[in-house]
Enzyme design. Structure first.
Site, mmCIF file in Angstrom:
data_model
loop_
_atom_site.group_PDB
_atom_site.id
_atom_site.type_symbol
_atom_site.label_atom_id
_atom_site.label_comp_id
_atom_site.label_asym_id
_atom_site.label_seq_id
_atom_site.Cartn_x
_atom_site.Cartn_y
_atom_site.Cartn_z
ATOM 1 N N ASP A 272 -118.446 -58.890 -23.055
ATOM 2 C CA ASP A 272 -118.979 -59.494 -24.456
ATOM 3 C C ASP A 272 -117.993 -59.483 -25.383
ATOM 4 O O ASP A 272 -116.843 -58.799 -25.252
ATOM 5 C CB ASP A 272 -120.400 -58.638 -24.559
ATOM 6 C CG ASP A 272 -120.895 -59.208 -25.860
ATOM 7 O OD1 ASP A 272 -121.298 -60.302 -25.817
ATOM 8 O OD2 ASP A 272 -121.192 -58.362 -27.003
ATOM 9 N N SER A 273 -118.325 -59.783 -26.535
ATOM 10 C CA SER A 273 -117.397 -59.831 -27.662
ATOM 11 C C SER A 273 -117.281 -58.329 -28.280
ATOM 12 O O SER A 273 -116.245 -58.040 -28.815
ATOM 13 C CB SER A 273 -117.767 -60.736 -28.957
ATOM 14 O OG SER A 273 -119.121 -60.389 -29.264
ATOM 15 N N TYR B 27 -118.065 -63.546 -31.875
ATOM 16 C CA TYR B 27 -117.485 -64.630 -31.448
ATOM 17 C C TYR B 27 -118.005 -66.017 -31.967
ATOM 18 O O TYR B 27 -117.911 -67.075 -32.066
ATOM 19 C CB TYR B 27 -117.747 -64.946 -29.881
ATOM 20 C CG TYR B 27 -117.000 -64.316 -28.884
ATOM 21 C CD1 TYR B 27 -115.805 -63.589 -29.277
ATOM 22 C CD2 TYR B 27 -117.099 -64.163 -27.542
ATOM 23 C CE1 TYR B 27 -115.069 -63.089 -28.209
ATOM 24 C CE2 TYR B 27 -116.280 -63.652 -26.539
ATOM 25 C CZ TYR B 27 -115.219 -63.127 -27.124
ATOM 26 O OH TYR B 27 -114.494 -62.705 -25.932
ATOM 27 N N GLY B 28 -119.494 -65.659 -32.624
ATOM 28 C CA GLY B 28 -120.484 -66.634 -33.020
ATOM 29 C C GLY B 28 -119.945 -67.562 -34.097
ATOM 30 O O GLY B 28 -120.549 -68.747 -34.134
ATOM 31 N N CYS C 53 -122.884 -62.458 -22.517
ATOM 32 C CA CYS C 53 -122.605 -62.981 -23.718
ATOM 33 C C CYS C 53 -123.183 -64.403 -23.817
ATOM 34 O O CYS C 53 -122.731 -65.211 -22.982
ATOM 35 C CB CYS C 53 -121.260 -62.842 -24.220
ATOM 36 S SG CYS C 53 -120.381 -63.964 -25.452
ATOM 37 N N ASN C 54 -124.177 -64.563 -24.654
ATOM 38 C CA ASN C 54 -124.761 -65.831 -24.622
ATOM 39 C C ASN C 54 -123.927 -66.962 -24.884
ATOM 40 O O ASN C 54 -123.826 -68.177 -24.381
ATOM 41 C CB ASN C 54 -126.078 -66.076 -25.716
ATOM 42 C CG ASN C 54 -127.295 -65.205 -25.147
ATOM 43 O OD1 ASN C 54 -128.187 -65.623 -24.496
ATOM 44 N ND2 ASN C 54 -127.011 -63.856 -25.299
ATOM 45 N N GLU D 265 -122.221 -54.094 -34.789
ATOM 46 C CA GLU D 265 -120.966 -53.551 -34.648
ATOM 47 C C GLU D 265 -120.799 -52.367 -35.717
ATOM 48 O O GLU D 265 -120.000 -51.605 -35.291
ATOM 49 C CB GLU D 265 -120.065 -54.578 -34.737
ATOM 50 C CG GLU D 265 -120.098 -55.840 -33.764
ATOM 51 C CD GLU D 265 -119.548 -55.127 -32.274
ATOM 52 O OE1 GLU D 265 -118.667 -54.462 -32.350
ATOM 53 O OE2 GLU D 265 -120.141 -55.642 -31.416
ATOM 54 N N CYS E 21 -128.752 -63.627 -27.879
ATOM 55 C CA CYS E 21 -127.541 -62.810 -28.389
ATOM 56 C C CYS E 21 -127.629 -61.383 -27.670
ATOM 57 O O CYS E 21 -128.649 -60.773 -27.956
ATOM 58 C CB CYS E 21 -127.033 -63.011 -29.693
ATOM 59 S SG CYS E 21 -125.786 -61.815 -30.063
ATOM 60 N N THR E 22 -126.825 -60.941 -26.889
ATOM 61 C CA THR E 22 -126.874 -59.632 -26.237
ATOM 62 C C THR E 22 -126.819 -58.559 -27.290
ATOM 63 O O THR E 22 -127.339 -57.416 -27.047
ATOM 64 C CB THR E 22 -126.039 -59.434 -25.091
ATOM 65 O OG1 THR E 22 -124.465 -59.712 -25.612
ATOM 66 C CG2 THR E 22 -125.973 -60.433 -24.073
ATOM 67 N N HIS E 23 -126.488 -58.665 -28.420
ATOM 68 C CA HIS E 23 -126.555 -57.662 -29.551
ATOM 69 C C HIS E 23 -127.807 -57.461 -30.119
ATOM 70 O O HIS E 23 -128.480 -56.460 -30.658
ATOM 71 C CB HIS E 23 -125.629 -58.026 -30.660
ATOM 72 C CG HIS E 23 -124.256 -57.848 -30.669
ATOM 73 N ND1 HIS E 23 -123.135 -58.612 -29.868
ATOM 74 C CD2 HIS E 23 -123.368 -56.980 -31.112
ATOM 75 C CE1 HIS E 23 -122.124 -58.464 -29.732
ATOM 76 N NE2 HIS E 23 -122.072 -57.221 -30.872
HETATM 77 N N1 DGL Z 1 -123.128 -60.816 -28.044
HETATM 78 C C1 DGL Z 1 -122.627 -62.164 -27.851
HETATM 79 C C2 DGL Z 1 -123.580 -63.261 -27.530
HETATM 80 O O1 DGL Z 1 -124.527 -62.936 -26.857
HETATM 81 C C3 DGL Z 1 -121.829 -62.843 -28.982
HETATM 82 C C4 DGL Z 1 -121.875 -62.225 -30.294
HETATM 83 C C5 DGL Z 1 -120.676 -62.581 -31.220
HETATM 84 O O2 DGL Z 1 -119.876 -62.004 -31.147
HETATM 85 O O3 DGL Z 1 -121.231 -63.525 -32.296
HETATM 86 O O4 DGL Z 1 -123.811 -64.323 -27.858
#
Ligand code: DGL
Length: 274
Positions: A8-9, A40-41, A71-72, A150, A182-184
């Site tokens: 993931d990011s 990443y978003g 990571c989606n 984060e 989003c996995t966060h």
């Molecule tokens: N956790 C990631 C996702 O599921 C990326 C989130 C990010 O870095 O913006 O999309």
């Protein structure tokens, strides 16, 4: 048994690792957080694709027998290419989340909370519509969420306030099935649930990803606790400390060298992303 790679990011991949710990307790995991590039978003989708391909390549080269794009946004923009390029099975979040929502929901609208990039990709709407033609899907970009996780502010007034703002259009539309796209976001589940004045069905795609792994892979036999490996591309201390708390599993992350060659002008997959 060779490990299952997962990336993931940043800390988000640990919400998927947490589910895999429970569902596949004998599998060794190799977890990478690309914290040098989080979030990443808000990045161009082409750049995210390059990051995802580089990280998948790295985990395959290190001997992982399967890779989970935990990571989606990576799943939205790179999964198809990765499946064509790599010989090991590659799993993603979006189709798993869409499937869970299509099965769970009745006929009402489905909400998706996701990063701006995932919303821009349209991947969730496409995946849900393929399973349930004509479905109404409301995708909400949530740019404040990832920085909150984060920076270890998952249980804060800022998190509750952001959740309330992002939930408002879903509440107005009467949405009661919401995908954590989003996995966060599973780390913000409490704040998200509290933002709705009625009970909601919150879908974490990681549960369906675990089922996909169980269906496709030969699982490791039970033979003592598996040895996991954790790596990050950025600050190791911050990733280890917050990650150990979120996972309820103490670990010390090692430096992930995936971009080192690119920094020196070498890695072919990573080069265009720098
Ligand atoms: N956790 C990631 C996702 O599921 C990326 C989130 C990010 O870095 O913006 O999309």
């Amino acid at each position: 048994m060779h490990p299952i790679g997962l990336f993931d990011s940043g800390l988000g991949g640990l919400s998927v690792a947490r589910v895999l710990f429970k569902r596949l307790p004998h599998e060794p995991l190799w977890v990478v957080g690309d914290t040098a590039h989080v979030p990443y978003g808000g990045r161009p989708l082409r750049q995210v694709r390059d990051f995802a391909m580089g990280l998948t390549q790295y985990l395959v080269d290190e001997g992982c027998r399967a890779v989970v794009m935990a990571c989606n946004i990576s799943s939205a923009v790179a999964l198809e290419d990765a499946r064509l390029r790599f010989a090991v099975p590659v799993f993603g979040m979006v189709e798993a989340g869409a499937r869970a929502a299509a099965i769970a929901g009745e006929s009402g609208p489905i909400g998706v909370l996701a990063t701006a990039g995932t919303v821009e990709s349209g991947a969730y709407t496409a995946a849900i519509s393929a399973l349930r033609p004509g479905a109404s899907v409301l995708e909400i970009p949530c740019p404040r969420f990832v920085p909150l996780v984060e920076s270890a502010r998952w249980d804060s007034d800022e998190a509750r306030c952001a959740a309330s703002d992002y939930a408002t259009p879903l509440v107005e539309a009467g949405v009661d099935t919401v995908i954590l796209g989003c996995t966060h976001y599973p780390f913000l589940a409490k704040a998200i649930r509290a933002a709705f004045p009625y009970p909601i069905r919150l879908i974490d795609p990681a549960d369906s990803v675990a089922a996909d792994l169980e269906n496709v892979l030969d699982l490791s036999p039970a033979s003592g606790p598996p040895v996991h490996r954790f790596e990050a591309t950025g600050d190791l201390k911050a990733f280890s400390e917050a990650g150990s708390t979120l996972l309820s599993y103490p670990f010390v992350a090692a430096h992930c060298p995936v971009w080192d060659a690119a920094a020196a002008g070498g890695h072919p997959l990573a080069a265009s992303s720098r």
